[in-house]
Design a protein around this motif. Structure first.
Motif, PDB file in Angstrom:
ATOM      1  N   ILE A  48     -22.872 -19.738 -22.006  1.00  0.00           N
ATOM      2  CA  ILE A  48     -23.210 -21.162 -22.011  1.00  0.00           C
ATOM      3  C   ILE A  48     -22.157 -22.013 -22.700  1.00  0.00           C
ATOM      4  N   TYR A  49     -21.311 -21.384 -23.515  1.00  0.00           N
ATOM      5  CA  TYR A  49     -20.316 -22.154 -24.257  1.00  0.00           C
ATOM      6  C   TYR A  49     -19.134 -22.578 -23.379  1.00  0.00           C
ATOM      7  N   GLU A  50     -18.946 -21.899 -22.245  1.00  0.00           N
ATOM      8  CA  GLU A  50     -17.813 -22.242 -21.382  1.00  0.00           C
ATOM      9  C   GLU A  50     -17.873 -23.704 -20.940  1.00  0.00           C
ATOM     10  N   GLU A  51     -18.983 -24.125 -20.411  1.00  0.00           N
ATOM     11  CA  GLU A  51     -19.108 -25.508 -19.944  1.00  0.00           C
ATOM     12  C   GLU A  51     -19.092 -26.484 -21.119  1.00  0.00           C
ATOM     13  N   ARG A  52     -19.664 -26.092 -22.229  1.00  0.00           N
ATOM     14  CA  ARG A  52     -19.672 -26.959 -23.409  1.00  0.00           C
ATOM     15  C   ARG A  52     -18.253 -27.231 -23.902  1.00  0.00           C
ATOM     16  N   LEU A  53     -17.434 -26.193 -23.935  1.00  0.00           N
ATOM     17  CA  LEU A  53     -16.047 -26.361 -24.378  1.00  0.00           C
ATOM     18  C   LEU A  53     -15.258 -27.219 -23.393  1.00  0.00           C
ATOM     19  N   LYS A  54     -15.520 -27.008 -22.111  1.00  0.00           N
ATOM     20  CA  LYS A  54     -14.844 -27.810 -21.088  1.00  0.00           C
ATOM     21  C   LYS A  54     -15.178 -29.290 -21.250  1.00  0.00           C
ATOM     22  N   GLN A  55     -16.443 -29.598 -21.497  1.00  0.00           N
ATOM     23  CA  GLN A  55     -16.854 -30.994 -21.644  1.00  0.00           C
ATOM     24  C   GLN A  55     -16.231 -31.624 -22.887  1.00  0.00           C
ATOM     25  N   ILE A  56     -16.047 -30.833 -23.930  1.00  0.00           N
ATOM     26  CA  ILE A  56     -15.359 -31.341 -25.121  1.00  0.00           C
ATOM     27  C   ILE A  56     -13.934 -31.737 -24.764  1.00  0.00           C
ATOM     28  N   LEU A  57     -13.240 -30.890 -24.010  1.00  0.00           N
ATOM     29  CA  LEU A  57     -11.861 -31.181 -23.621  1.00  0.00           C
ATOM     30  C   LEU A  57     -11.781 -32.405 -22.720  1.00  0.00           C
ATOM     31  N   LEU A  58     -12.825 -32.649 -21.959  1.00  0.00           N
ATOM     32  CA  LEU A  58     -12.862 -33.824 -21.080  1.00  0.00           C
ATOM     33  C   LEU A  58     -13.303 -35.076 -21.832  1.00  0.00           C
ATOM     34  N   GLY A  59     -13.640 -34.924 -23.109  1.00  0.00           N
ATOM     35  CA  GLY A  59     -14.056 -36.070 -23.912  1.00  0.00           C
ATOM     36  C   GLY A  59     -15.482 -36.503 -23.667  1.00  0.00           C
ATOM     37  N   LYS A  60     -16.284 -35.662 -23.013  1.00  0.00           N
ATOM     38  CA  LYS A  60     -17.653 -36.038 -22.662  1.00  0.00           C
ATOM     39  C   LYS A  60     -18.693 -35.480 -23.632  1.00  0.00           C
ATOM     40  N   LYS A  61     -18.245 -34.619 -24.541  1.00  0.00           N
ATOM     41  CA  LYS A  61     -19.149 -34.048 -25.533  1.00  0.00           C
ATOM     42  C   LYS A  61     -18.483 -34.105 -26.900  1.00  0.00           C
ATOM     43  N   SER A  62     -17.944 -35.281 -27.217  1.00  0.00           N
ATOM     44  CA  SER A  62     -17.185 -35.408 -28.451  1.00  0.00           C
ATOM     45  C   SER A  62     -18.028 -35.125 -29.686  1.00  0.00           C
ATOM     46  N   GLU A  63     -19.351 -35.401 -29.604  1.00  0.00           N
ATOM     47  CA  GLU A  63     -20.215 -35.163 -30.765  1.00  0.00           C
ATOM     48  C   GLU A  63     -20.368 -33.669 -31.045  1.00  0.00           C
ATOM     49  N   VAL A  64     -20.214 -32.847 -30.006  1.00  0.00           N
ATOM     50  CA  VAL A  64     -20.330 -31.396 -30.184  1.00  0.00           C
ATOM     51  C   VAL A  64     -19.125 -30.850 -30.937  1.00  0.00           C
ATOM     52  N   LEU A  65     -18.006 -31.546 -30.857  1.00  0.00           N
ATOM     53  CA  LEU A  65     -16.787 -31.087 -31.526  1.00  0.00           C
ATOM     54  C   LEU A  65     -17.011 -30.913 -33.023  1.00  0.00           C
ATOM     55  N   ASP A  66     -17.899 -31.716 -33.606  1.00  0.00           N
ATOM     56  CA  ASP A  66     -18.161 -31.624 -35.043  1.00  0.00           C
ATOM     57  C   ASP A  66     -18.746 -30.274 -35.435  1.00  0.00           C
ATOM     58  N   SER A  67     -19.410 -29.593 -34.490  1.00  0.00           N
ATOM     59  CA  SER A  67     -20.010 -28.293 -34.795  1.00  0.00           C
ATOM     60  C   SER A  67     -19.014 -27.151 -34.622  1.00  0.00           C
ATOM     61  N   ILE A  68     -17.872 -27.442 -34.012  1.00  0.00           N
ATOM     62  CA  ILE A  68     -16.848 -26.412 -33.805  1.00  0.00           C
ATOM     63  C   ILE A  68     -16.013 -26.281 -35.068  1.00  0.00           C
ATOM     64  N   THR A  69     -16.011 -25.097 -35.615  1.00  0.00           N
ATOM     65  CA  THR A  69     -15.169 -24.871 -36.783  1.00  0.00           C
ATOM     66  C   THR A  69     -14.664 -23.430 -36.744  1.00  0.00           C
ATOM     67  N   ALA A  70     -13.890 -23.057 -37.721  1.00  0.00           N
ATOM     68  CA  ALA A  70     -13.290 -21.722 -37.716  1.00  0.00           C
ATOM     69  C   ALA A  70     -12.924 -21.324 -39.132  1.00  0.00           C
TER      70      ALA A  70
END
Length: 231
Positions: free
Chosen positions: A138-160
């Motif tokens: 399920i993360y594949e589409e989520r990551l793609k949408q982040i790169l397209l700028g359509k899920k910018s709020e999800v980027l805050d949960s991405i960390t490493a």
């Protein structure tokens, strides 16, 4: 190179697609020792006869259009600038129980996150068997949408958590990336010598003690120092 129009895997537009690296080629170049032949050996641990030679790493033709590749290339450049080849031992610090961390310093966390997102997304849809252990689900589409700028709020949960990897032998091996669960948290593990990345894919936070070293806006970045071939 593809000579006809195909949909770009990122933007979806019908365009001429170019040769695009999955892992930025700079990371392959840095593990080629000075004075040696500009070739890398790609092989399987359990089948050494299944090997091939590459000069610039693993790429795919039917992958990205030039516009999307250039966009991702900006993230790659920043990621490469953060994860430098040269290590300054003066930045090593000893913490609890003799463990060490390495001070990377202030970075643009949002840009670096986009580098990590693009790296995981590319690996997740790549066809080369080197990336077979990256199963994003399920993360594949989520990551793609982040790169397209359509899920910018999800980027805050991405960390490493960044790891400075200093094994006693064979430090310049780029192992296949893989997905892994730690305390129920979904991670994607990447080797980018001399660094290793534990990329958190889901929204749950890292547990103790890794939460202290996870990337966060407004905090200097530190890497955990590992000297053994473990996760």
């Amino acid at each position: 190179m593809t000579s006809f129009l195909l949909p770009c895997k990122l933007c979806g537009e019908q365009k001429k697609l170019i040769k695009a690296h999955i892992i930025p080629k700079q990371y392959y170049k840095r593990i080629i020792h000075e004075g040696s032949k500009p070739h890398l050996l790609k092989f399987e641990i359990d089948d050494i006869s299944n090997k091939s030679i590459t000069q610039s790493g693993i790429y795919q033709d039917d992958f990205l259009c030039a516009d999307c590749d250039n966009k991702i290339g900006q993230y790659d450049k920043y990621g490469y600038d953060v994860l430098t080849r040269q290590i300054d031992d003066k930045k090593l610090q000893t913490v609890a129980k003799g463990h060490q961390v390495y001070e990377i310093g202030e970075i643009q966390v949002e840009v670096f996150r986009l580098f990590l997102v693009s790296l995981a997304w590319r690996a997740g849809i790549a066809q080369d068997q080197f990336f077979n252990l990256i199963k994003l689900g399920i993360y594949e589409e989520r990551l793609k949408q982040i790169l397209l700028g359509k899920k910018s709020e999800v980027l805050d949960s991405i960390t490493a958590v960044i790891v400075l990897f200093r094994p006693p032998k064979y430090p310049d091996i780029m192992w296949s990336p893989f997905c892994f669960k730690m305390d129920g948290i979904n991670l994607a593990i990447f080797y980018l010598p001399p660094w290793k990345i534990w990329l958190k894919l889901d929204r749950r936070p890292f547990g103790h003690p890794f939460d202290k070293f996870a990337l966060a806006v407004g905090k200097p970045a530190y890497a955990v120092v590992h000297d053994s071939w473990s996760i």
